[in-house]
Enzyme design. Structure first.
Site, PDB file in Angstrom:
ATOM      1  N   ARG A  96       0.819  -1.217   0.000  1.00 50.26           N
ATOM      2  CA  ARG A  96       0.000   0.000   0.000  1.00 50.26           C
ATOM      3  C   ARG A  96       0.850   1.263   0.000  1.00 50.26           C
ATOM      4  O   ARG A  96       0.463   2.289   0.556  1.00 50.26           O
ATOM      5  CB  ARG A  96      -0.973   0.032   1.197  1.00 50.26           C
ATOM      6  CG  ARG A  96      -1.910  -1.171   1.257  1.00 50.26           C
ATOM      7  CD  ARG A  96      -2.966  -0.981   2.346  1.00 50.26           C
ATOM      8  NE  ARG A  96      -3.760  -2.198   2.511  1.00 50.26           N
ATOM      9  CZ  ARG A  96      -3.509  -3.133   3.433  1.00 50.26           C
ATOM     10  NH1 ARG A  96      -2.501  -2.968   4.263  1.00 50.26           N
ATOM     11  NH2 ARG A  96      -4.264  -4.196   3.527  1.00 50.26           N
ATOM     12  N   ARG A 102      -3.630   6.085   0.887  1.00 49.96           N
ATOM     13  CA  ARG A 102      -4.303   7.270   1.411  1.00 49.96           C
ATOM     14  C   ARG A 102      -3.475   8.087   2.386  1.00 49.96           C
ATOM     15  O   ARG A 102      -3.866   9.194   2.754  1.00 49.96           O
ATOM     16  CB  ARG A 102      -5.622   6.852   2.076  1.00 49.96           C
ATOM     17  CG  ARG A 102      -6.688   6.425   1.080  1.00 49.96           C
ATOM     18  CD  ARG A 102      -7.906   5.881   1.805  1.00 49.96           C
ATOM     19  NE  ARG A 102      -7.638   4.568   2.379  1.00 49.96           N
ATOM     20  CZ  ARG A 102      -8.450   3.936   3.223  1.00 49.96           C
ATOM     21  NH1 ARG A 102      -9.573   4.521   3.616  1.00 49.96           N
ATOM     22  NH2 ARG A 102      -8.143   2.742   3.691  1.00 49.96           N
ATOM     23  N   ARG A 154      -7.603  10.585  -6.148  1.00 52.31           N
ATOM     24  CA  ARG A 154      -8.706   9.649  -6.017  1.00 52.31           C
ATOM     25  C   ARG A 154     -10.029  10.309  -5.650  1.00 52.31           C
ATOM     26  O   ARG A 154     -11.077   9.672  -5.667  1.00 52.31           O
ATOM     27  CB  ARG A 154      -8.363   8.606  -4.942  1.00 52.31           C
ATOM     28  CG  ARG A 154      -7.383   7.542  -5.363  1.00 52.31           C
ATOM     29  CD  ARG A 154      -8.087   6.351  -5.994  1.00 52.31           C
ATOM     30  NE  ARG A 154      -8.992   5.721  -5.029  1.00 52.31           N
ATOM     31  CZ  ARG A 154     -10.304   5.805  -5.059  1.00 52.31           C
ATOM     32  NH1 ARG A 154     -10.903   6.509  -5.990  1.00 52.31           N
ATOM     33  NH2 ARG A 154     -11.049   5.201  -4.149  1.00 52.31           N
ATOM     34  N   ASP A 200      -6.159  -3.963  -7.626  1.00 50.89           N
ATOM     35  CA  ASP A 200      -6.809  -4.603  -6.480  1.00 50.89           C
ATOM     36  C   ASP A 200      -6.927  -6.091  -6.760  1.00 50.89           C
ATOM     37  O   ASP A 200      -7.127  -6.500  -7.914  1.00 50.89           O
ATOM     38  CB  ASP A 200      -8.196  -4.000  -6.239  1.00 50.89           C
ATOM     39  CG  ASP A 200      -8.762  -4.403  -4.886  1.00 50.89           C
ATOM     40  OD1 ASP A 200      -9.457  -5.446  -4.826  1.00 50.89           O
ATOM     41  OD2 ASP A 200      -8.504  -3.714  -3.900  1.00 50.89           O
ATOM     42  N   TYR A 253     -13.379 -13.983  -0.040  1.00 56.70           N
ATOM     43  CA  TYR A 253     -14.094 -12.743  -0.345  1.00 56.70           C
ATOM     44  C   TYR A 253     -15.376 -13.028  -1.122  1.00 56.70           C
ATOM     45  O   TYR A 253     -16.430 -12.429  -0.864  1.00 56.70           O
ATOM     46  CB  TYR A 253     -13.217 -11.811  -1.168  1.00 56.70           C
ATOM     47  CG  TYR A 253     -12.334 -10.895  -0.368  1.00 56.70           C
ATOM     48  CD1 TYR A 253     -12.869  -9.873   0.410  1.00 56.70           C
ATOM     49  CD2 TYR A 253     -10.949 -11.026  -0.409  1.00 56.70           C
ATOM     50  CE1 TYR A 253     -12.049  -9.007   1.129  1.00 56.70           C
ATOM     51  CE2 TYR A 253     -10.122 -10.167   0.309  1.00 56.70           C
ATOM     52  CZ  TYR A 253     -10.682  -9.166   1.077  1.00 56.70           C
ATOM     53  OH  TYR A 253      -9.879  -8.314   1.793  1.00 56.70           O
TER      54      TYR A 253
END
Length: 313
Positions: free
Chosen positions: A38, A42, A51, A87, A165
């Site tokens: 990552r 963010r 974004r 992703d 998932y």
């Protein structure tokens, strides 16, 4: 490419810093190489700005935006590798499942797998170029845009992690529904895992053809499996992917890129591990509230301390 001519996966700039690749091959390095999960995230204000007005998966489907987000941390920190912005859940999307990013909740499947019959709704044959070509385009664009500064990592989620998932419908602290499938529907579970394995193999090979110089397979949810379940439902498929990818790369005369599983390295890693044959990372990745200056300090410290140890050993 968006708004212009599409770049081809050839004629890439000469690599200037191959420390990451040498470490992955077990070769001697002058310092311990660093990349962070990552690292395009963010915690960077420029990431949040880029974004801000774009849906997450729409961003993933934009080669231009993926390239920009991938390059952002490289402009701030002397990292030894870039990892393509994407992703792991683009693979279930390629199988025909709908995944949306819900604010405050994270990735959510609108129709998760509930019964064995739901497997029939999945694409049984996936053309990865047609379904995931946008990732390949992003890799090619980014590889050119890096101008040989550092290697580019491609990646995929591993079969069990993706399966969990797809059944849970999103994140879960227990993976109770997915684990229940392993006990109640072992045959169907193996069918799903094999389907995912086949797609992942083609997907990873396609990433190398597009310009990826190393591959990472994320088995993020392995910790939810005990030893026996891991041996039956996770490890065999990881091994199959590693073997098949290497075999296909050889058949297609593509580079045999490193495919290593990077472990959790904490601040005492240099004393504990030495300075050779591994790549420094953060087991938890970079959290959104991290100070970018602290990230820079981490990268600089690994480089400086490992160089010092090498010089005086």
């Amino acid at each position: 490419m968006e708004g212009g001519e599409r770049l081809l996966p050839k004629g890439f700039p000469k690599l200037k810093n191959d420390t990451f690749l040498r470490a992955a091959r077990g070769e001697e390095t002058e310092h311990v190489p660093v990349w962070c999960m990552r690292q395009a995230g963010r915690y960077l204000p420029e990431f949040r700005e880029t974004r801000a007005s774009q849906d997450f998966f729409a961003t993933c489907r934009s080669p231009k935006l993926c390239c920009e987000l991938t390059l952002q941390p490289l402009r701030r920190f002397p990292l030894d590798a870039a990892i393509i912005f994407s992703d792991i859940l683009v693979v279930p999307q390629a199988l025909g499942m709908e995944v949306v990013m819900v604010p405050g909740k994270g990735p959510t499947f609108t129709e998760p797998l509930k019964e064995v019959e739901d497997l029939l709704k999945l694409r049984q044959k996936v053309d990865v170029t047609a379904e995931l070509g946008y990732v390949f385009q992003a890799i090619t664009l980014t590889r050119h845009s890096l101008e040989g500064k550092v290697p580019l990592i491609g990646f995929s989620g591993a079969p069990w992690t993706l399966m969990s998932y797809m059944i849970e419908g999103g994140g879960s602290t227990t993976m109770a529904k997915a684990k229940s499938w392993l006990y109640r529907h072992p045959e169907a579970s193996h069918r799903l895992l094999q389907l995912l394995t086949d797609v992942i193999i083609d997907y990873l090979v396609g990433q190398v053809a597009a310009g990826a110089q190393a591959l990472q397979l994320f088995e993020s949810h392995a910790g939810h499996l005990g030893p026996e379940l891991f041996q039956d439902f996770a490890l065999p498929y990881i091994r199959d992917i590693a073997q098949a990818v290497k075999s296909k790369l050889k058949e297609e005369a593509l580079p045999l890129v490193p495919m290593e599983k990077i472990g959790e390295l904490v601040k005492k890693m240099l004393e504990g591990f030495g300075t050779q044959r591994y790549i420094a990372n953060l087991g938890h990745g970079l959290y959104p509230d991290m100070n970018p200056e602290h990230v820079g300090a981490f990268v600089e410290a690994v480089h400086a301390h490992s160089r010092h140890i090498n010089k005086h050993s």
